[in-house]
Every structure is written in C-alpha cells, then in structure tokens.
Design a protein around this motif. Structure first.
Motif: not given
Length: 386
Positions: A228-233, A235-241
């Motif tokens: 899930l986190r890797d998909g968000l990264v 998608q957004w092109g930036r780290p996920v807090d």
C-alpha cells in the motif's frame, strides 16, 4: 607459493606459509583458530541426532604400523559419501582431536593429498594442546563471520543466487559461495532442519521449500502495508509520512470491509515497520530517504540456505538444490533493485518474524552480517553486480 595453486581460503594460505617455514607450532596455531572437520559414519551421526547415542567413533585408517586420522579445513573439505558406509563430516577442534586417545602411537594428517598436507605424531600434538589450550577457538564461538571459498562460485548465475543467502551463511559462518554436501556440519545441519524447520524427511523439506518460494506467503500483514505504501509513493512521487500511511490503511481496510481486529493488526504492523526503518536509517541499513518495499527477501533468502541444508542432510540431490537456489535468487532479483534494497527487506522480515520491536540479539547479528557484506573486500555484494 606453488605455481598454479590457489589457496581455497585464507586459512589454507596461512597453513601453506607456516608449512613452508617449517613452523609446526605456527601451523597448529592456525588450525586452533580455524574450522576443522573430521569424517564420521553417517549411521552413527544419525543416531546422535536422534538421541540414541551420545557420540561416535573416530574414523581412522591404517598406514603401515600406524593408525592415521584425517582432518580437513573448510577449503579442502571433501564431499560426503552415500550408501551403507556413508561418511559425513562434523566440526571439531584441535584440542578435541589431541585429547582422549589411547596411548599407542598414531598420526594426525591435515588436508591429506593437498599442498598444505602436514602430519603430527600423537605425542607432539597432545603436548602442543596441553601448552596452548588457550589458543583453541571453542566451537561455541562459531558464527557471525564472512567466509569466501576462492575456488567456489565467484561470478555467474549460481554465485549471484548464492549471494542472496549470504546473510544466513554469515550467521552460520558457512561459505556463502559453495553448494556442497556440508553446510555447517552434518549433525548441526540435520538438527537445524529438524528443530528450526520441522523437517526430518524429503517430503517435509519439499513442503518448506515450496512455502518459502510462494509469493503469497511471507510475514503476516507486512506485505499488505508495504505494498500500500509503495503504491502511494509511486503515485505521488514523494515519501509517505506516518499519519498519511495510517489514514491510507484505515481507508483501505474500510474499502475491503475488513473486521476491526484485522485493521488494528495492520496498524500495529505499520507502526512496527516505521520503528524499524527509523533504526535502520540510524544504523546505516537504510539511506536517509529510503524505505523498505518488500519483506519477501526474508523467505527467498532463507530458501537459498534451506536448499543447501537439504543437500547437506541428503534430502535432495545436487541438481535439485541447484535448481532451487537459482529460483530463489531469481525471485529476489526481481523483487529488489540492489543488494542494499534486498538487505533492508531481508532484515525487516527477520525482525518482524523474531524480534517484535525489541532490537535484541537477532537485530545486532543481522546488523553485523549487513555490515560485513557491505564492507568486506571478499563480500559478494561488493564484487557481483546486482
């Protein structure tokens, strides 16, 4: 050094130079700090593993009027044999070899038939052991060292695949780059499979290998969180807090209609992952802005060693072990982008499986193995392109 001869490991190189100097004391000092192996009968070793006997007879041979016992260092360890009179190899020390024998004259032959072969009379061996017992490295000290066999796999597909098993090889002080019929020592190899993996038969070993190489297996909950986190990264092109990850997990659980207990499990796993990653960055396991993308390397990397243990325990043939090692290596390579990427995923998987946020001995061992594989000149991670 003899023309065209290459010492298999640094131990044999040191033995060669001591022998060339005529320094028998120096030769024994090298042996005292090295892994030393003696042949034993497989049927007796199996009885030791099963608890039906406490030891085994020394395997000797006659040479003229004398009794001779052969021992080997790791680089010249022969392959085990098969059949009714099969011989396997167990680890021992110079102290153990030199003590407890009958008083008649016998000889110890080290690495027979090699450029470093040397012979010791029983009386001189026993005298050296009595005077130098403090020099002998105990078997309990075995582990947490990188061992490379220079005549083993150093390049090519097999070396690349075996390098994914290097963390566990370091933990066991087994050479990372050979696929032989001894991993650590026969009794240890069979006992590890039985006690740590529940494996005592070919069928049980095959089932464990299938599980380790199954994409759907892995550490419960961790893969879902990391995917899930890797998909968000991506998608957004930036780290996920942390806050964003928790919110995304809650939303995903709601969309999947997961029960409250499962949602809480995922949140606990996410918090634990973040704690480990913070420590990984502080200890150099992760770069400052890096994160772990997968823990599948924990299973795939172990599969390399379980294949090697299966060969050592005579639960498979060499061709089968080679095929499975290559498969595990291919799965690792497809999942990660670099040795450092793999290492972080492997260590995180091990920590989630064993450590539960305690940062105990398993963490310190894993960190040591990582640093050895990153820093030492003979490490595969330094000379094999990912």
């Amino acid at each position: 050094m003899a023309a065209g001869w290459q010492a298999p490991t640094v131990v044999e190189e040191q033995l060669y130079h001591a022998r060339a100097r005529g320094d028998l004391g120096g030769y024994l000092s090298v042996l005292a700090g090295a892994e030393l192996y003696m042949p034993i009968r497989k049927d007796e070793a199996d009885q030791v593993v099963s608890g039906h006997r406490t030891g085994y007879n020394r395997v000797t041979r006659a040479e003229g009027p004398y009794t001779v016992m052969d021992v080997y260092t790791r680089g010249y360890l022969p392959e085990a044999t098969y059949g009714p009179n099969a011989l396997v190899y167990d680890m021992c020390t110079v102290k153990w070899v030199g003590e407890g024998w009958p008083e008649y004259e016998w000889w110890l032959v080290v690495n027979p038939g090699t450029p470093v072969e040397t012979r010791f009379r029983s009386v001189e061996l026993a005298a050296w052991v009595r005077a130098n017992a403090h020099r002998v490295r105990p078997l309990a000290d075995h582990g947490n060292r990188l061992v490379t066999v220079r005549t083993g796999h150093l390049y090519g597909p097999m070396a690349h695949a075996l390098a994914f098993g290097a963390p566990l090889a370091v933990l066991n002080e087994a050479p990372w780059n050979v696929l032989r019929t001894t991993f650590t020592s026969y009794v240890t190899d069979v006992t590890v499979l039985r006690d740590d993996w529940g494996v005592s038969s070919r069928e049980e070993w095959q089932a464990v290998m299938a599980s380790l190489l199954d994409d759907k297996a892995g550490v419960p909950g961790a893969s879902a969180v990391l995917d899930l986190r890797d998909g968000l990264v991506r998608q957004w092109g930036r780290p996920v807090d942390e806050r964003t990850l928790r919110d995304a997990l809650v939303e995903w659980c709601r969309a999947e209609r997961l029960p409250y207990e499962r949602k809480q499990q995922y949140l606990v796993v996410a918090d634990l992952i973040l704690r480990y990653e913070e420590r990984f960055r502080a200890d150099g396991l992760l770069l400052p802005n890096a994160y772990v993308r997968s823990v599948h390397g924990w299973d795939y990397g172990r599969a390399v060693s379980v294949a090697r243990w299966g060969l050592a325990a005579q639960l498979c043939d060499r061709a089968t072990a080679e095929q499975l090692v290559l498969r595990a290596g291919a799965l690792c390579h497809a999942r990660y982008t670099s040795w450092l990427d793999f290492s972080a995923g492997y260590v995180l998987g091990r920590m989630l499986h064993f450590d539960n946020g305690e940062f105990g001995e398993r963490y310190t061992d894993s960190l040591l193995a990582h640093r050895l594989l990153v820093d030492e000149a003979e490490s595969p991670w330094r000379h094999i392109a990912y």
